[in-house]
Design a protein around this motif. Sequence first.
Motif, short mmCIF file in Angstrom:
data_model
loop_
_atom_site.label_atom_id
_atom_site.label_comp_id
_atom_site.label_asym_id
_atom_site.label_seq_id
_atom_site.Cartn_x
_atom_site.Cartn_y
_atom_site.Cartn_z
N HIS A 86 0.85 -1.19 0.00
CA HIS A 86 0.00 0.00 0.00
C HIS A 86 0.88 1.24 0.00
N ALA A 87 0.31 2.35 -0.47
CA ALA A 87 1.08 3.60 -0.53
C ALA A 87 1.24 4.24 0.84
N THR A 88 0.26 4.05 1.72
CA THR A 88 0.31 4.68 3.04
C THR A 88 -0.09 3.68 4.12
N VAL A 89 0.30 4.00 5.34
CA VAL A 89 0.07 3.10 6.47
C VAL A 89 -1.42 2.83 6.74
N PRO A 90 -2.31 3.84 6.73
CA PRO A 90 -3.72 3.56 7.05
C PRO A 90 -4.37 2.53 6.13
N VAL A 137 -9.30 0.69 -4.67
CA VAL A 137 -8.07 1.38 -5.06
C VAL A 137 -7.91 1.34 -6.57
N LEU A 138 -7.76 2.53 -7.16
CA LEU A 138 -7.58 2.66 -8.61
C LEU A 138 -6.13 2.88 -9.00
N GLY A 139 -5.33 3.35 -8.09
CA GLY A 139 -3.92 3.60 -8.37
C GLY A 139 -3.26 4.27 -7.19
N CYS A 148 8.11 15.04 -1.12
CA CYS A 148 7.89 13.83 -0.33
C CYS A 148 6.39 13.62 -0.20
N GLU A 149 5.84 12.71 -0.98
CA GLU A 149 4.40 12.51 -0.94
C GLU A 149 4.04 11.09 -1.35
N ALA A 150 2.86 10.70 -0.98
CA ALA A 150 2.27 9.43 -1.42
C ALA A 150 0.78 9.66 -1.59
N TRP A 151 0.21 9.10 -2.63
CA TRP A 151 -1.23 9.25 -2.82
C TRP A 151 -1.86 7.93 -3.22
N THR A 152 -3.13 7.81 -2.86
CA THR A 152 -3.94 6.65 -3.24
C THR A 152 -5.23 7.16 -3.86
N LEU A 153 -5.50 6.72 -5.08
CA LEU A 153 -6.71 7.11 -5.80
C LEU A 153 -7.73 5.99 -5.65
N PHE A 167 -6.55 10.44 -1.78
CA PHE A 167 -5.96 10.66 -0.46
C PHE A 167 -4.48 11.00 -0.67
N LEU A 168 -4.15 12.24 -0.36
CA LEU A 168 -2.81 12.77 -0.63
C LEU A 168 -2.07 12.98 0.68
N GLN A 169 -0.94 12.30 0.83
CA GLN A 169 -0.09 12.46 2.01
C GLN A 169 1.17 13.22 1.60
N GLU A 170 1.47 14.31 2.34
CA GLU A 170 2.64 15.13 2.05
C GLU A 170 3.50 15.23 3.30
N GLY A 171 4.78 14.90 3.17
CA GLY A 171 5.69 14.91 4.31
C GLY A 171 6.51 16.18 4.37
N ASP A 172 6.90 16.56 5.58
CA ASP A 172 7.73 17.73 5.82
C ASP A 172 8.92 17.28 6.67
#
Length: 255
Positions: A86-90, A137-139, A148-153, A167-172
């Motif tokens: 998966h792209a992100t932990v949740p 999940v489509l992509g 620094c990012e990860a997204w799930t469509l 769902f767009l995750q952006e890191g700092d």
Amino acid sequence: MSYALDLRLDDLVAADADSQQAEQAFWPQDLTVLSEHHSGSDRAHSYVVAYDRSITWGVPGQPQIAAIKVARDLDQATFTLDMAYHATVPFAQNWLVERGCPPEPITVLDGDVMRPADDLTMRVEQQIRDSGARYEVLGSWTSGFAPCEAWTLTRDSNSEQAPVRLFLQEGDFDTHSYTVREGAFADEGRARRWLDERSGPLPEPPEYRGEAIAHRARAALIRSVGASALPQSGLDARQAPSIARGQRPGFGRSL
């Protein structure tokens, strides 16, 4: 954070061809454990969320978070192994919960990982974890560098209006934190065009606008009659000022 993933498969054999194939494609030394839970007699069931460091050397954009489920039959000396990326932990946590993992223990992350930057991030992550089979999940895409990012469509089976959700995750790196935002689109094509162009802000889901209207009405009512005149509201005087500033109450920290 643990760098030693031991699934305790010594002296056990795969119970089926899928488990055998998964074990052969599996390199525990490449995985950094983020969260794990073990249950059942003799801890026969294991659920793991892990970061796969080897993915960074592969095809760009591939998901790097592994969700792993192991079931051991000690009487038969066999095991079954199932895993998904998966792209992100949740989304990884959701996958495990859907396969029998209790939600509470798998939400606690170990080690010096990035933390949610705000309440809205925690709320959206909880929404994903609790969503069951709601999102198709489509992509997805993952980048560990700038940006620094990860997204799930996804396609949201609960939404008739703007059913494609991003769902767009952006890191700092400076604050060692990240945000997660949900965007809503009429179809997949429009969502992918937004991802390619980034020509405007991420379109908020329609239900967000309803929540904002309700919060503004609530704040106006508090100002006009006072918090003490609102019994059974679930809000106290300390919460009222934050609502007046447009913040969303009640989205407690889930990690």
